[in-house]
Design a protein around this motif. Structure first.
Motif, PDB file in Angstrom:
ATOM      1  N   UNK A   1       0.836  -1.215   0.000  1.00 45.76           N
ATOM      2  CA  UNK A   1       0.000   0.000   0.000  1.00 45.76           C
ATOM      3  C   UNK A   1       0.867   1.260   0.000  1.00 45.76           C
ATOM      4  N   UNK A   2       2.049   1.144   0.620  1.00 47.37           N
ATOM      5  CA  UNK A   2       2.908   2.321   0.699  1.00 47.37           C
ATOM      6  C   UNK A   2       3.390   2.770  -0.669  1.00 47.37           C
TER       7      UNK A   2
ATOM      8  N   UNK B   1       2.872   5.374  -6.061  1.00 48.23           N
ATOM      9  CA  UNK B   1       3.982   5.664  -6.969  1.00 48.23           C
ATOM     10  C   UNK B   1       3.969   4.709  -8.157  1.00 48.23           C
TER      11      UNK B   1
ATOM     12  N   UNK C   1       1.391   5.699 -10.541  1.00 44.77           N
ATOM     13  CA  UNK C   1       1.849   6.825 -11.359  1.00 44.77           C
ATOM     14  C   UNK C   1       2.721   6.344 -12.507  1.00 44.77           C
ATOM     15  N   UNK C   2       3.601   5.423 -12.176  1.00 45.20           N
ATOM     16  CA  UNK C   2       4.470   4.879 -13.220  1.00 45.20           C
ATOM     17  C   UNK C   2       3.638   4.200 -14.299  1.00 45.20           C
TER      18      UNK C   2
ATOM     19  N   UNK D   1      13.468   2.459  -9.036  1.00 45.29           N
ATOM     20  CA  UNK D   1      12.691   2.800  -7.834  1.00 45.29           C
ATOM     21  C   UNK D   1      12.602   1.601  -6.906  1.00 45.29           C
TER      22      UNK D   1
ATOM     23  N   UNK E   1      14.409   0.992  -3.283  1.00 43.44           N
ATOM     24  CA  UNK E   1      13.601   0.704  -2.099  1.00 43.44           C
ATOM     25  C   UNK E   1      14.110  -0.538  -1.390  1.00 43.44           C
TER      26      UNK E   1
ATOM     27  N   UNK F   1      13.355  -0.477   2.425  1.00 48.81           N
ATOM     28  CA  UNK F   1      12.010  -0.077   2.824  1.00 48.81           C
ATOM     29  C   UNK F   1      10.991  -1.166   2.585  1.00 48.81           C
ATOM     30  N   UNK F   2      11.281  -2.118   1.728  1.00 56.14           N
ATOM     31  CA  UNK F   2      10.292  -3.162   1.460  1.00 56.14           C
ATOM     32  C   UNK F   2      10.877  -4.515   1.811  1.00 56.14           C
TER      33      UNK F   2
END
Lengths: 582, 149
Positions: free
Chosen positions: B19-20, B24, B27-28, B62, B66, B72-73
């Protein structure tokens, strides 16, 4: 050369009044800056209205190395650095039309440079024998005729060719020397459109000339302005202009008054508009020259604060952050010198932020996705709709799209719920009370409020069967009959479970211990018994032996008596020896 | 006639943390759709695919950042993203190798497709190029992706 000690005393900060039109502002970082509403100009240095020049001092202290300003035909080529300088030479015509627009900045900028400037290198210009090219500390250049002792900022036509040739050679050398660094002429290319834009959008046209008569102390201050068009060229590295501290710590070459006089004289002599000194590229200075009050850590922290304040999503991309442009408008955006460092800072910040978010999320208890779904079921479900109809009708609801709950599960809940809706009220009520009773006291007790019911209750299909109007009073009355929460009820159910497990474990251990003790005890008893038994046997044997001995003595005596008939003395001896041996 | 089962019906949910980054990624994908539907008029034939390559590169980068840079993931989410085509696993595999840290696309290091068995011009370091030579490689429009730049 005069040291800082010879400088006229600085005016105490804040004392000289601002010229009309200027307003003082406080920047978010704390220092104040000044803004002129009419000219839309802002500066970190306190503008002071007037100045006075003293020409006598000028002649007295003029250093011999500097070009003779008074005699030289001064052109517009006052590049603060090599790049712009060159550029202006090549496109000299373009500056002509600007007249006296630029106002004080040219002079002041120039003035500042003069303060610190001094010749540094001398190069021979190929093909123009008496002329040499002198490069100053700040990267400006002028030509000097060694025979006639003439020097010019603006290269005469015959020297120009030689200089161009020299530049070409020089550039080639430099390129070869430091591979990977942006070459000079790239910067030059960048500088050109910059300059043009600058001319077009010149906002500083009608600035007041500060170097008039009056308070000459102000010349100690150097003026720097925050240009408005900087946002356009943020891509080029280290182009930000920063606050200039008064140059007390830097070597000062001239007396300010002299310089001011020189400037004024030159301007008059050659009909120069001060704007031509102006140099939009002076952001190119090395950072040491700027005298930044902020350390690197400070500026990083400031930038991080900016990111925090703008509520940037740490999961988004840097390109997106820049495109949105929230951070660009802020002053703190400029504390980092270039885009690369900003990006670096951003990714560090994002990493830290994400870690923090993760920790927060772990602390939060997970909400069962079933709860909102059951809530929506209770609200909308009717026996009149089949499951596909219901799903189609409410497919826009976020609960219906939630991926955490599978479609099968949703369907199952719906059908069960619909079936239960058809049951009589009394059954539903008894079901609910059964459900309530099944919950442990640690979960549901007197202090539980209706708004914060435990998830065990909320996820049960029996809870939503009754309409809220009849259900809530029931639950409330049940809760009011409950005893208060047991000790340690503040612990969550999981912790409770954990504790339970621990207790069981401990019990098991204790039991095992007791068992082992019992076994050991038994073993001991058996051993004791064995011991006793052994002792008894030993005693018995002893007795038997004694008895046997007694018997033996008598027997011996008898024997002895029997033998004594033949030998008298020997029998006595043997008898005493036998007793001693025992 | 068989029942036509649509998308979300029997799908497993993506791993936690999706979900985070969902916005983005959306958008991509929007950008990608725009690039796919953009007009080709006035473009050279080889230019047509450039935006597609660029967006793929950005999106892969990206996800790579991450997972590897920002951590972050989770691993499961990263694998799921790769499996579902959000990032190019082969390209990311190259980024882990020394000298390929900024590689623009896999076609640019495919020496067998070029006439002289060489890599693409965009792999050449800036200082080895002639001065003022701006390049845009034919395969993806890259302007230089050598690690030393």
């Amino acid at each position: 050369m005069l040291g800082p000690a010879h400088l006229p005393p600085k005016p105490p900060p804040g004392l000289p009044p601002l010229p009309p039109g200027w307003i003082e502002h406080k920047a978010p970082i704390g220092h104040s800056y000044y803004y002129n509403r009419e000219t839309k100009q802002s500066t970190y240095v306190r503008p002071v209205a007037q100045l006075q020049f003293s020409p006598q001092q000028f002649t007295a202290t003029m250093p011999y190395q500097t070009p003779r300003f008074a005699g030289a035909p001064m052109g517009g080529s006052y590049g603060g650095n090599l790049n712009n300088h060159q550029h202006q030479n090549f496109h000299g015509g373009q500056n002509r039309g600007r007249g006296g627009f630029r106002g004080s900045h040219g002079i002041q900028d120039r003035h500042r440079r003069e303060l610190e400037d001094k010749p540094k290198h001398r190069y021979n210009i190929p093909g123009c024998k008496p002329w040499v090219l002198v490069k100053t500390k700040l990267g400006r250049r002028f030509v000097y005729n060694t025979e006639t002792n003439e020097s010019f900022w603006k290269f005469p036509a015959e020297v120009m060719k030689g200089v161009v040739e020299f530049d070409r050679i020089e550039r080639g050398k430099k390129e070869r020397r430091e591979r990977g660094e942006p070459s000079e002429d790239e910067d030059e290319d960048m500088g050109e459109p910059d300059e043009k834009a600058f001319v077009g959008a010149d906002t500083r046209s009608s600035t007041k000339h500060p170097h008039e008569e009056g308070d000459d102390d102000s010349s100690e201050y150097e003026e720097v302005e925050v240009t408005d068009d900087e946002g356009a060229d943020e891509g080029s590295a280290s182009k930000r202009q920063r606050t200039e501290e008064p140059a007390n710590d830097q070597p000062v070459e001239f007396n300010e008054d002299d310089i001011a006089y020189q400037l004024a004289a030159m301007g008059q002599d050659h009909g120069l508009d001060p704007g031509e000194y102006d140099n939009p590229d002076d952001e190119d200075w090395e950072p040491g020259a700027e005298g930044l009050p902020l350390t690197e850590d400070d500026s990083k922290a400031l930038f991080r604060d900016l990111l925090d304040d703008c509520h940037i999503n740490p999961y988004s991309t840097w390109e997106k952050v820049i495109e949105d442009g929230y951070i660009i408008d802020d002053d703190r955006y400029t504390v980092l010198p270039n885009m690369k460092s900003r990006k670096e800072c951003w990714s560090e910040w994002a990493r830290d932020k994400i870690q923090v978010l993760k920790e927060q999320r772990e602390k939060q208890e997970k909400r069962d996705p079933k709860i909102p779904y059951l809530a929506i079921l209770q609200k909308h479900a009717t026996p009149k709709l089949y499951w596909p109809e219901f799903r189609r009708k409410y497919k826009k609801e976020p609960e219906m799209k939630d991926m955490k709950l599978s479609d099968k599960e949703r369907e199952r809940c719906y059908r069960e719920h619909i079936n239960r809706l058809k049951l009589p009220q009394s059954t539903l009520k008894s079901d609910l009370s059964a459900l309530l009773k099944s919950l442990p006291l640690s979960v549901l007790n007197r202090s539980t409020s209706l708004a914060a019911l435990p998830s065990e209750l909320l996820t049960d299909i029996r809870f939503i069967s009754l309409p809220a109007s009849t259900r809530d009073p029931l639950v409330e009355t049940y809760i009011s009959t409950l005893p208060p929460a047991p000790e340690g009820s503040s612990l969550s159910a999981e912790e409770e479970l954990e504790l339970e497990k621990k207790r069981a474990e401990r019990e098991r251990r204790e039991k095992a211990l007791a068992e082992r003790e019992k076994r050991v005890h038994e073993e001991k008893r058996r051993q004791q018994r064995n011991l006793d038994f052994g002792k008894g046997r030993l005693r018995q044997e002893e007795m038997e032996l004694q008895q046997a001995m007694k018997v033996g003595k008598e027997g011996l005596k008898a024997q002895l008596g029997f033998l004594a008939d033949e030998k008298d003395g020997k029998g006595e001896q043997a008898g005493s020896g036998g007793i001693n041996g025992e | 006639m068989p029942v036509y089962r649509t998308g979300a019906r029997n799908k497993k949910p993506p791993p936690d943390g999706f979900e985070d980054i969902e916005d983005t990624l959306l958008e991509f994908s929007n950008k990608m759709k725009d690039a796919e539907n953009a007009s080709h008029e006035g473009k050279k034939k080889y230019e047509m695919l450039w935006p597609i390559f660029q967006i793929t590169h950005q999106r892969s980068r990206y996800i790579y950042d991450l997972y590897y840079e920002k951590e972050a993931i989770s691993k499961t989410l990263y694998d799921w993203l790769l499996k579902n085509g959000y990032a190019d696993a082969n390209l990311i595999a190259k980024w882990k190798k020394q000298g390929y840290e900024k590689l623009c696309c896999l076609r640019c290091i495919q020496t067998k497709e070029t006439n002289f068995n060489s890599t693409c011009i965009c792999r050449v370091p800036k200082d080895k190029l002639q001065e003022n030579q701006t390049i845009e490689c034919v395969s993806c429009g890259c302007r230089g992706c050598s690690s030393s730049d």
